[in-house]
Design an enzyme around this catalytic site. Structure first.
Site, PDB file in Angstrom:
ATOM      1  N   HIS A 237       0.791  -1.270   0.182  1.00  0.00           N
ATOM      2  CA  HIS A 237      -0.013  -0.060  -0.127  1.00  0.00           C
ATOM      3  C   HIS A 237       0.873   1.248   0.141  1.00  0.00           C
ATOM      4  O   HIS A 237       0.288   2.303   0.495  1.00  0.00           O
ATOM      5  CB  HIS A 237      -0.889  -0.044   1.418  1.00  0.00           C
ATOM      6  CG  HIS A 237      -1.657  -1.349   1.402  1.00  0.00           C
ATOM      7  ND1 HIS A 237      -2.962  -1.435   0.829  1.00  0.00           N
ATOM      8  CD2 HIS A 237      -1.300  -2.304   2.090  1.00  0.00           C
ATOM      9  CE1 HIS A 237      -3.340  -2.768   1.339  1.00  0.00           C
ATOM     10  NE2 HIS A 237      -2.425  -3.334   2.059  1.00  0.00           N
TER      11      HIS A 237
ATOM     12  N   SER B 114      14.744  21.260 -16.899  1.00  0.00           N
ATOM     13  CA  SER B 114      13.599  22.005 -16.936  1.00  0.00           C
ATOM     14  C   SER B 114      13.866  23.380 -17.440  1.00  0.00           C
ATOM     15  O   SER B 114      14.997  23.898 -17.314  1.00  0.00           O
ATOM     16  CB  SER B 114      12.955  22.314 -15.528  1.00  0.00           C
ATOM     17  OG  SER B 114      12.171  23.354 -15.804  1.00  0.00           O
TER      18      SER B 114
ATOM     19  N   LYS C 124      15.877  21.364 -11.430  1.00  0.00           N
ATOM     20  CA  LYS C 124      15.071  20.207 -11.764  1.00  0.00           C
ATOM     21  C   LYS C 124      16.393  19.337 -12.450  1.00  0.00           C
ATOM     22  O   LYS C 124      16.842  19.656 -13.465  1.00  0.00           O
ATOM     23  CB  LYS C 124      13.896  20.546 -12.768  1.00  0.00           C
ATOM     24  CG  LYS C 124      12.652  21.252 -12.037  1.00  0.00           C
ATOM     25  CD  LYS C 124      12.088  20.403 -10.785  1.00  0.00           C
ATOM     26  CE  LYS C 124      11.325  18.942 -11.462  1.00  0.00           C
ATOM     27  NZ  LYS C 124       9.974  19.609 -12.248  1.00  0.00           N
TER      28      LYS C 124
ATOM     29  N   GLU D  79       9.882   8.128 -17.203  1.00  0.00           N
ATOM     30  CA  GLU D  79       8.462   8.402 -17.565  1.00  0.00           C
ATOM     31  C   GLU D  79       8.084   8.163 -18.909  1.00  0.00           C
ATOM     32  O   GLU D  79       6.934   7.796 -19.231  1.00  0.00           O
ATOM     33  CB  GLU D  79       8.578  10.004 -17.418  1.00  0.00           C
ATOM     34  CG  GLU D  79       8.518  10.505 -16.036  1.00  0.00           C
ATOM     35  CD  GLU D  79       8.920  11.904 -15.790  1.00  0.00           C
ATOM     36  OE1 GLU D  79       7.604  12.692 -15.262  1.00  0.00           O
ATOM     37  OE2 GLU D  79       9.811  12.583 -15.999  1.00  0.00           O
TER      38      GLU D  79
END
Ligand code: ARG
Length: 460
Positions: A158, A279, A285, A292
């Protein structure tokens, strides 16, 4: 090259220009050219062997096809949309080059059995490459698992801290997922390995063909049993897409974990700069673009599976033009699976574990609570009571913002008198993982054994 349609005999009006482009597949099926040529050479040899064409015609065809193959490979072949598909482009070029003998190549076959053969030959070769790519990624995982057999991290259920595990054990879970993917790809290759040629348009052919010979020439296990089935079903393409979807689902889960773990909040791993991007607005970043993108690509491959199932589901036997739509989803699925496996395999060796951060995280979430319960059971406390006792101890720790291992012996004994000094052995992270010492368990010793078994499994 003459652009006269090879089937124009019964037509009195030319094809509408838009329809011609709309129905053509050559833009994408030219990718099948090497397999189309391979299939045609085997077919021509069979025709000659059976006396359906003569030996001179056969050598002219084989030579001619080889030359065309070389031209295509060199990018010197002019593909014509008017000639519709890869099959008719090559056949027309052959007749252009060698004359009358070229017109005999299509004896005893149809584009229907031809295309069914081409896709199988192509996919069989791609499945070999995909199998190898899976093995490469598994090798990379084994090396990483071996490097990190003793690295402790929180295991989650979980997404809540559950029990301590080792990073090596986690990598070996990924290995097992991939191993089943490898098996599914092999199964698919075995099942598709039947040769459709001879089915012709749908019913077979009146020529005295030898299908066993052609099958053998092309390395197929056997000729297909039923001509209608041979030209109409694309279940092998669907089976591949299903296996590819499961594989991509696995890669997506792995990607998701890498994305979480490389975030500042988890900080479990660091990905190499070469697999991340920055970024344009936020200078701090470092984005995990590669995982991804792979997570995103899984959706595209699942989509291809749906496309192929839908393509097939209402088609009456035998061949229908709908089947021309099988190629683009299939090609795209293969390309993306291969790309994802390659980039993943390259990324794995460069994963750095932030051992301290993982350790801290494991210490935070009462990961050894189950160990305390098991300890009490060994001291004769029934498991349900032990569960209750540990639950109360955890609540106490939450209230006092500390871990179970931070409690004094006397404090622990206030929850259960059976607790002794030796409790601190089981409350350590090392003690917890080492205790799970059986096949499939997270103990470093077991992970090392699993790695060594895995090495043998993937090399035999
Ligand atoms: N381009 C076609 C395909 O991809 C080849 C088979 C065409 N057969 C036919 N009867 N029109 O399926």
């Amino acid at each position: 090259m003459s652009e006269k349609k090879l089937w124009a005999g019964r037509f009195s009006e030319p094809t509408d220009a838009f329809v011609e482009a709309f129905t053509a597949s050559v833009e994408f099926d030219q990718r099948l050219a090497p397999y189309d040529i391979q299939g045609s050479i085997a077919h021509a040899r069979m025709l000659a062997r059976q006396g359906i064409i003569n030996a001179t015609e056969c050598s002219a065809i084989v030579e001619g096809l080889r030359t065309i193959g070389t031209r295509i490979e060199a990018g010197e072949f002019n593909w014509s949309v008017a000639l519709e598909d890869v099959h008719m482009n090559i056949e027309a070029a052959l007749t252009d080059a060698i004359g009358a003998a070229g017109k005999k190549l299509h004896t005893g076959r149809s584009r229907n059995d031809q295309v069914a053969t081409d896709i199988r030959l192509w996919l069989r070769a791609e499945l070999d490459e995909i199998g190898e790519a899976i093995r490469h990624m598994q090798q990379a995982l084994l090396a990483l698992a071996e490097r990190e057999t003793d690295t402790i991290m929180p295991g989650f259920t979980h997404l809540q801290t559950a029990q301590p595990i080792t990073f090596g054990h986690h990598m070996m879970a990924w290995f097992e997922m991939l191993d089943r993917d490898h098996g599914r790809m092999r199964d698919c290759a075995t099942r598709l390995n039947e040769m459709p040629l001879g089915a012709a348009a749908l019913a077979g052919t009146p020529y005295p063909i030898d299908r066993d010979f052609t099958a053998q020439e092309l390395g197929f296990a056997r000729p297909t049993e039923n001509s209608l089935d041979a030209v109409s079903d694309r279940d092998f393409a669907i089976e591949f897409s299903a296996a590819a979807s499961i594989l991509m689902m696995h890669l997506s889960r792995m990607s998701e974990e890498l994305i979480l773990w490389s975030s500042a909040q988890f900080h479990f791993v660091t990905l190499s700069d070469s697999f991340c991007t920055g970024s344009s607005i936020m200078p701090q970043k470092k984005n995990p673009d590669v995982p991804e993108l792979i997570r995103g690509k899984s959706g595209r491959v699942f989509g291809h599976l749906m496309a192929l199932l839908t393509l097939m589901k209402s088609q009456p036997l035998a061949y229908n033009k709908d089947n021309q739509e099988d190629k683009e989803p299939l090609f795209d699925a293969v390309d993306n699976v291969k790309g994802s496996l390659k980039v993943f395999a390259d990324m794995i060796p460069a994963i750095r574990c932030n051992t301290e951060a993982m350790r801290e995280a494991t210490l935070k979430g009462f990961a050894t609570a189950t160990d305390l319960a098991d300890y009490l059971v060994r001291k004769g406390v029934p498991f349900r009571d032990a569960h209750e006792i540990v639950g109360r101890s955890v609540a106490h720790c939450v209230e006092h913002d500390c871990d179970l291992a931070d409690l004094e012996l006397a404090e622990l004994q206030s929850f259960c008198k059976s607790i002794d000094q030796d409790v601190f052995d089981v409350l350590t992270l090392e003690g917890s993982v080492a205790a799970r010492n059986h096949i499939g368990g997270t103990a470093p010793q077991q992970v090392r054994a699993a790695i060594s078994r895995a090495r043998t499994r993937i090399t035999t």
